[in-house]
Each structure stands twice: as C-alpha cells, then as structure tokens.
Design an enzyme around this catalytic site. Structure first.
Site, PDB file in Angstrom:
ATOM      1  N   LYS A  84     -43.772 -30.309 -11.726  1.00 56.85           N
ATOM      2  CA  LYS A  84     -43.710 -30.907 -10.388  1.00 56.85           C
ATOM      3  C   LYS A  84     -42.769 -32.106 -10.309  1.00 56.85           C
ATOM      4  O   LYS A  84     -42.179 -32.364  -9.259  1.00 56.85           O
ATOM      5  CB  LYS A  84     -45.118 -31.329  -9.958  1.00 56.85           C
ATOM      6  CG  LYS A  84     -46.118 -30.173  -9.875  1.00 56.85           C
ATOM      7  CD  LYS A  84     -45.865 -29.299  -8.673  1.00 56.85           C
ATOM      8  CE  LYS A  84     -46.867 -28.159  -8.578  1.00 56.85           C
ATOM      9  NZ  LYS A  84     -46.559 -27.247  -7.466  1.00 56.85           N
ATOM     10  N   GLU A 106     -49.052 -33.437  -0.172  1.00 59.28           N
ATOM     11  CA  GLU A 106     -50.295 -32.703  -0.300  1.00 59.28           C
ATOM     12  C   GLU A 106     -50.473 -32.379  -1.775  1.00 59.28           C
ATOM     13  O   GLU A 106     -49.503 -32.376  -2.525  1.00 59.28           O
ATOM     14  CB  GLU A 106     -50.226 -31.408   0.505  1.00 59.28           C
ATOM     15  CG  GLU A 106     -49.521 -30.235  -0.205  1.00 59.28           C
ATOM     16  CD  GLU A 106     -48.049 -30.458  -0.525  1.00 59.28           C
ATOM     17  OE1 GLU A 106     -47.425 -31.320   0.125  1.00 59.28           O
ATOM     18  OE2 GLU A 106     -47.521 -29.772  -1.425  1.00 59.28           O
ATOM     19  N   SER A 372     -45.773 -23.957 -17.073  1.00 58.59           N
ATOM     20  CA  SER A 372     -45.469 -24.916 -16.010  1.00 58.59           C
ATOM     21  C   SER A 372     -46.195 -26.247 -16.168  1.00 58.59           C
ATOM     22  O   SER A 372     -45.729 -27.262 -15.666  1.00 58.59           O
ATOM     23  CB  SER A 372     -45.796 -24.304 -14.646  1.00 58.59           C
ATOM     24  OG  SER A 372     -47.147 -23.891 -14.601  1.00 58.59           O
TER      25      SER A 372
HETATM   26  C1  LIG Z   1     -49.088 -26.627 -13.673  1.00 63.71           C
HETATM   27  C2  LIG Z   1     -48.890 -25.930 -12.392  1.00 63.71           C
HETATM   28  N1  LIG Z   1     -48.294 -24.739 -12.376  1.00 63.71           N
HETATM   29  C3  LIG Z   1     -48.101 -24.063 -11.235  1.00 63.71           C
HETATM   30  C4  LIG Z   1     -48.544 -24.543 -10.023  1.00 63.71           C
HETATM   31  C5  LIG Z   1     -48.344 -23.705  -8.800  1.00 63.71           C
HETATM   32  O1  LIG Z   1     -47.306 -24.137  -7.971  1.00 63.71           O
HETATM   33  P1  LIG Z   1     -45.926 -23.391  -7.923  1.00 63.71           P
HETATM   34  O2  LIG Z   1     -46.205 -21.945  -7.706  1.00 63.71           O
HETATM   35  O3  LIG Z   1     -45.227 -24.021  -6.781  1.00 63.71           O
HETATM   36  O4  LIG Z   1     -45.221 -23.617  -9.203  1.00 63.71           O
HETATM   37  C6  LIG Z   1     -49.165 -25.791  -9.976  1.00 63.71           C
HETATM   38  C7  LIG Z   1     -49.619 -26.343  -8.681  1.00 63.71           C
HETATM   39  O5  LIG Z   1     -50.298 -27.281  -8.544  1.00 63.71           O
HETATM   40  C8  LIG Z   1     -49.342 -26.497 -11.192  1.00 63.71           C
HETATM   41  O6  LIG Z   1     -49.950 -27.692 -11.197  1.00 63.71           O
END
Ligand SMILES: Cc1ncc(COP(=O)(O)O)c(C=O)c1O
Lengths: 390, 278
Positions: A84, A106, A372
C-alpha cells in the site's frame, strides 16, 4: 478507448460536486507524472524511506513442495508491511504538489490506513481514516498503529460496516471538503483518474519483479499470481507483464464458497454494474443493490473490483480464480512454517492458489507470487480461530 | 405543456418536497407522500432506495436503509408513483435515483416504466454530463425530463455543457457537501443562482441544506424559482417511527411553516424556452 475507460469499464459516476476535484486530479497527475522533480522526490521516498526495491525471494522449501521454481515478491518487507505504501507515498506527494492540506482515506484491513498515516506523517499532512466498525474490531492492531502514527480513525457504523461503507464515508467527506482535502483512495477502484493513478504507482512492483526474474533466471516466469481485492497489488505486478507471454492469475476471496452467498469474488461471481464511481464487475442483486460480502481477509471483503481487471477478465488476458477462507487459512499457516514468512491473509489467497495449481507447471516452471503484505495484523484473529497456529 | 413546465409557468417560486420511497415501509410511504401533497408540496421528488447513497448525508442515508430493510424494490417505487398520480393527477413527480438502479434495469426499460407510472422527470445523482450520453436519448424517447444538477464547484464551461442537455428545471446544489440540514445557508447561493440564470431560461430550484422557513424565504428572495426540502422532512419521518398519526401531523406543520417562508411573486412570468418534445 476514451480517457478513463478500460474497454467499456471505468468512467466517472460521481455526484456533480466531485467532478471539479476529479478534473483537477487528472490534470495534476498528468503534469506530475512528467515532472522530473516529482519523480526524483518519489524515487527518494521509495528507496531511502520505504526500502525499495523489495527482494524477489527464491523459496527453496516451497519450490520443493510445489515441484516448480517459486519466487515471492516481497511487498511484505516494504515499510508498513504491505504494498500500500507505494501508492500512498505517490498520492501524498501529489497532494503536496496540489497544495492540499489534509488527507482522508478509507481502509479495510487497516493496511492502507496505516500506509496513509505513514505517508502523512512523513510529508507533514494530517490524516483521517474511515474504517468500518466491523473492521476496527477485527484489525484492532492496525487501529492502534494508525493512531500511534498520528492519524485519526473514524469508525463507520452505516451499511455493512466494512470497507464499502468506509469508502462511502470518505467520498461524502470529499464531496464536502475537496478544495483543501485529497482523498487518498487505496486501490485501483473508484472514478477516473484513480484506477490509472493507483496502477501507475503500484507498477513499480511488476517492473522490479520482471527485471529481477530476468536477472536470476535469464527468462520471464511462466505464471504470476496475485490476490485481488480492489486489485491494486495485482495490477501493479501484472501490468509490466501484460504484453509478455506470461500467464497472469488473479485470486479472489472465495469465502465460504462461490456457491454460497458468503464470498467477495466480484469477477468470478458477480455481474456488470456501476458502483462507487466506476463501471465494473459487482456483487449485486437483480435490482442493482450491492450485496453483503464475506472474506476472512478484511482487505478482500468488498463487492467490487477495479475496472481494468474487468477488462482483463473479458479479454481473457488474466484468469481470475477464487480460493476459500479455509484454503487461505491453510496457506497462511503453511507458508509460516515452510518458509518462516507469515503472509497477510489477503496474500495467503495467492499462496493458496499456488498450492492448488503449481503441479501443472513442471519442475522447470517458474512461478512468481506477489506477497502483498505481512500477516502480523492477522495473528490475533487467527489465534482465536479453531486450530490457532496449527 | 408538461406538468413540470405548467407548474413553473403558473407559480413562482414553487415548493418541492423530497421523500424516500418505502420509508419507513411501503404502505406508510404512500400516506407520507399524500400528507406532503395535501399540505402544499407543489412538486414531489421520490427517491428510489439504494444500498450506497454516497451523495446523501446521514438522515437520508438512514431512510434508504429503512426502505431497503422494508423490502422496497424499484417495482414498488413505480407502484408508489402510480398511486401518487391517481391521488394528484396534475402534480409533477420526479424520480431521484443512483445510476446503477437505472443501468441494471436497462435504460430503455427504466424510462419506459417511469413514463408508464406517470412520473415526469428523473434526476440521476451520480451521472455527470460526461457519462450521460446513452441516457439522454432514452429519456427523450419516453418524454421524461432529465433534471440536471449544478454544484458550487461546477466550472462555467461545464455549466454550459450541463445546461445544453437539461430540461424541466435545473437543480442547483446550494453547498459543497452531501444532503442534510444546516443551520445556515452558504452566502454564495445568490451568486450561483445569478450565474446560472444568465445561461438558461429553465426554472432554477435550490436544494441541499434548505431546512428552515427562513432558508426557504432566503432562497426565494435571491430569485430561485423553486426550493427543495429533503432531510428536514425525512427526519420527521424518522422521529415518528412508532407514531404514524404524529408523523403526519408534524409533516403538515413543517410544510405549512416552510411554505410561509415563500412570498409568492405576483407576476409569475419567468422567461420560457421552447421545449423540445421527443
Ligand atoms: C496485504 C494486502 N494485500 C492485498 C490487499 C487487497 O487490496 P488490493 O487488491 O488493492 O491489492 C490488501 C488490502 O487491504 C492488503 O492489505
């Protein structure tokens, strides 16, 4: 293709009061994206402050188990613990360039709220974060982190009390305050130009991963896998591979199963509709009302998805799959033991899909999983589930 | 002449009341509408309840939630419009909706049903002029006015683009924010009315935040042709959920008091523009 459209998807379905703010944002982004001073400052923050580039880790134990060569793109090691921050640093810097004096955001899992709080603290902008009441409870650690970082967390008690209502609340705030406030949207969703801006700021993930895998293996991977909530980490890693001969797989929240009413898989289980400013896939009833969603991962618990993913689904360029809560939880525990890496429950969805499908690649196959985020935020919740750490 | 044109031609300014269909229940909702009409509302704006009303403040948002909990569907809303039409054959009715309701039903079907139910106009709160290309012909084909919105943040160039497509009347958003009651109206309302007046002959109605008799008077005094009151009426419904008789009484009292804020203009001959019929 019209500006702000991905095939037929995207657009700007917002109240009239917001149009001037979106137009200003589009102009500003068009300008700063070409401004060497902006790139230099963002580059500094990403490298010196946030810790880019993140490693592409070859995972020996995972590779042995899965029978192919498995790499993790380590966004869990980015400052703040998730991808993020790539986006929040970019947008917060842009807000400074626009002369905005306040950031709102948000958050679902709390990771985007934390990343906004970090960027706000680093750049000297006050931050207010809207968070569904349900999420403030299941992600209590991140509420504390945001407060520690000087942000104000505003619990949202309307609707389903989760991410979708937090976005509604942030949009309402922005409608009233757009002259001095930047709405720092956390995924590639919402009205144009947000899906474009967020994809650009997150594409650093895929640019690095592509270069790293070429250096290491001398060739491109066979498959890249990422979890999809709004879709920002996925579009970030996919985008630089879109024109390559590489299979791309997005993994949505299957919750209790796509045959139940308890999931968050808008691409696999939804239909086309307009929601929170964009035309995309949506979990909705026959009249167009958004449905309640469910996922063990708060960050995937959302009825819609970014418009670019809708286009990539229709064109067949990206395949979208869903894994269940139980599969994700298994992957959460499995990766922790096997590699000593605790993934975010969101990221565990991508790992779970790899566990299911890697067998098809063969031992020379190369699989890249976008990790992620890290799972510290989820530990307390998992500890309370039957089975705990087991 | 359409009901909307007829109203603005014979009366200036007009008093517009807003209600959410199905709030607090499907049957009570018709009685609420009837009370509003009998108490002197000149034009009724009926919202189709929606799960994610981002342009609305807490009072109207809760009304949407109550209506959905009561099971209200767009079919019920069209049925309500038919009942209103029977009760008040000459009263202009405008449907207020978020776009996904229209999109999901199919544009042509939506406007056909709107016309068949007897509504006169549709206001789509999250469909800016940039996105309205497909909607305009559909509305025109069924003879439905598309009520355009102009906000304090709308640039002069966009005002022109919006007004090119507008019919019926123009809805001026008085303030930067969502719907809801405010203690005071922003000072720039007069400027907004004046600026848009220079660009169009359509009647101008001001809404958002108008919630007290003195606001109604102030809006009328700056030359608006209509005032729109929403949250203040919806709140009365909310405050009388267990007491329907009290609800109707309070609505009647509030509407009468607000109507008193309007000093009727003796010469109701605002400039008219030729109407393009579909
Ligand atoms: C670690 C992590 N991965 C994925 C996501 C999902 O979001 P996005 O699909 O935009 O990557 C989030 C959302 O809060 C997250 O914290």
């Amino acid at each position: 293709m019209k500006a702000g459209r991905y095939g037929v998807y995207g657009g700007q379905y917002v109240p009239e009061t917001l149009m001037s703010a979106l137009i200003e944002l589009e102009e500003t982004y068009g300008r700063v994206s070409l401004d060497p001073e902006f790139s230099r400052r963002l580059g500094w923050y990403l490298h010196e402050y946030a810790g880019r580039e993140t490693p592409l880790t070859y995972c020996e134990n995972l590779s042995r188990d899965l029978g192919c060569r498995v790499y993790l793109k380590r966004e869990d090691l980015l400052h703040g613990g998730a991808h993020k921050l790539n986006n929040t640093l970019g947008q917060a810097l842009m807000a400074k360039f626009m002369g905005k004096r306040r950031l709102i955001a948000e958050t679902g899992a709390g990771q985007h709220g934390v990343a906004t709080a970090i960027a706000g603290a680093a750049l000297g902008l006050p931050v207010e974060v809207y968070m569904g009441e349900v999420d403030t409870r299941r992600q209590a650690l991140n509420v504390f982190r945001m407060e520690l970082l000087g942000a104000r967390v505003i619990p949202v008690a309307s609707g389903t009390r989760t991410l979708k209502d937090a976005i509604n609340a942030a949009m309402r705030d922005w409608v009233a305050n757009s002259r001095d406030t930047h709405y720092l949207l956390g995924s590639c969703v919402g009205p144009h130009p947000f899906p474009w801006i967020v994809r650009d700021f997150q594409s650093v993930i895929g640019e690095e991963a592509r270069r790293q895998v070429l250096e290491r293996e001398g060739r491109l991977p066979d498959t890249v896998v990422a979890c999809v909530g709004g879709g920002s980490n996925a579009i970030g890693i996919f985008y630089p591979f879109v024109n390559d001969d590489v299979a791309l797989v997005g993994v949505e929240a299957g919750g209790e199963g796509l045959d139940t009413a308890h999931h968050g898989a808008s691409l696999s289980g939804g239909s086309v509709g307009v929601f929170q400013g964009a035309l995309s896939y949506l979990l909705q009833d026959g009249d167009g009302q958004a449905l309640e969603t469910h996922s063990i991962a708060a960050g995937l618990d959302h009825p819609s998805v970014g418009p670019e993913h809708a286009m990539l689904k229709d064109s067949g360029r990206v395949r979208y799959e869903a894994v269940t809560d139980a599969e994700a939880l298994h992957a959460f525990r499995y990766l922790s033991r096997t590699e000593g890496i605790i993934p975010a429950l969101e990221s565990a969805h991508a790992v779970a899909y790899a566990l299911r499908a890697a067998g098809d690649l063969g031992e020379d196959g190369i699989l890249v999983i976008n990790l992620s985020g890290r799972g510290d935020k989820d530990v307390a919740e998992v500890a309370n589930l039957p089975g705990g750490a087991a | 002449m359409s009901r909307i044109d007829g109203l603005f031609a014979r009366k200036n300014p007009v008093f517009i009341g807003f209600t959410v269909a199905g709030d607090p229940g499907i049957e009570t909702s018709f009685r609420v509408a009837k009370t509003m009409i009998d108490a002197g509302v000149d034009l009724l704006e009926i919202a189709i309840p929606y799960s994610d009303p981002v342009a609305d403040g807490p009072v109207i948002e809760r009304a949407h939630a109550r209506a959905l909990r009561a099971g209200t569907t767009p079919d019920d809303v069209f049925a309500l419009v038919r009942q209103v039409r029977e009760h008040a054959p000459d009263l202009p009715v405008v449907l207020f909706t978020y776009y996904n309701i229209v999109y999901r039903r199919g544009l042509d079907r939506f406007f056909a049903e709107t016309a068949a139910a007897g509504a006169d106009g549709v206001l789509i709160v999250d469909l800016p002029v940039e996105e309205s290309g497909e909607v305009a012909p559909s509305a025109l084909r069924h003879g439905i006015d598309r009520i355009a919105l102009i906000a304090p943040t709308t640039s002069p160039e966009r005002q022109h683009a919006i007004l090119r497509e507008a019919s019926g009347f123009v809805y001026l958003i008085s303030l930067e924010g969502v719907t809801g009651e405010r203690d005071r109206l922003p000072l720039h309302v007069a400027g907004l009315v004046g600026a848009v007046r220079e660009k169009t002959d359509l009647p101008l109605a001001v809404g958002f935040g108008v919630s007290r008799p003195e606001h109604v008077g102030a809006v009328a005094a700056v030359g608006a042709n209509g005032v729109i009151v929403g949250s203040a009426l919806v709140r009365i419904v909310e405050e009388h959920l267990g007491d329907e008789a009290g609800m109707h009484e309070a609505l009647r009292t509030a509407i009468k008091a607000m109507r008193c804020g309007i000093v009727p203009d003796p010469g109701p001959d605002i400039p008219r523009r030729e109407r393009v019929e579909g």
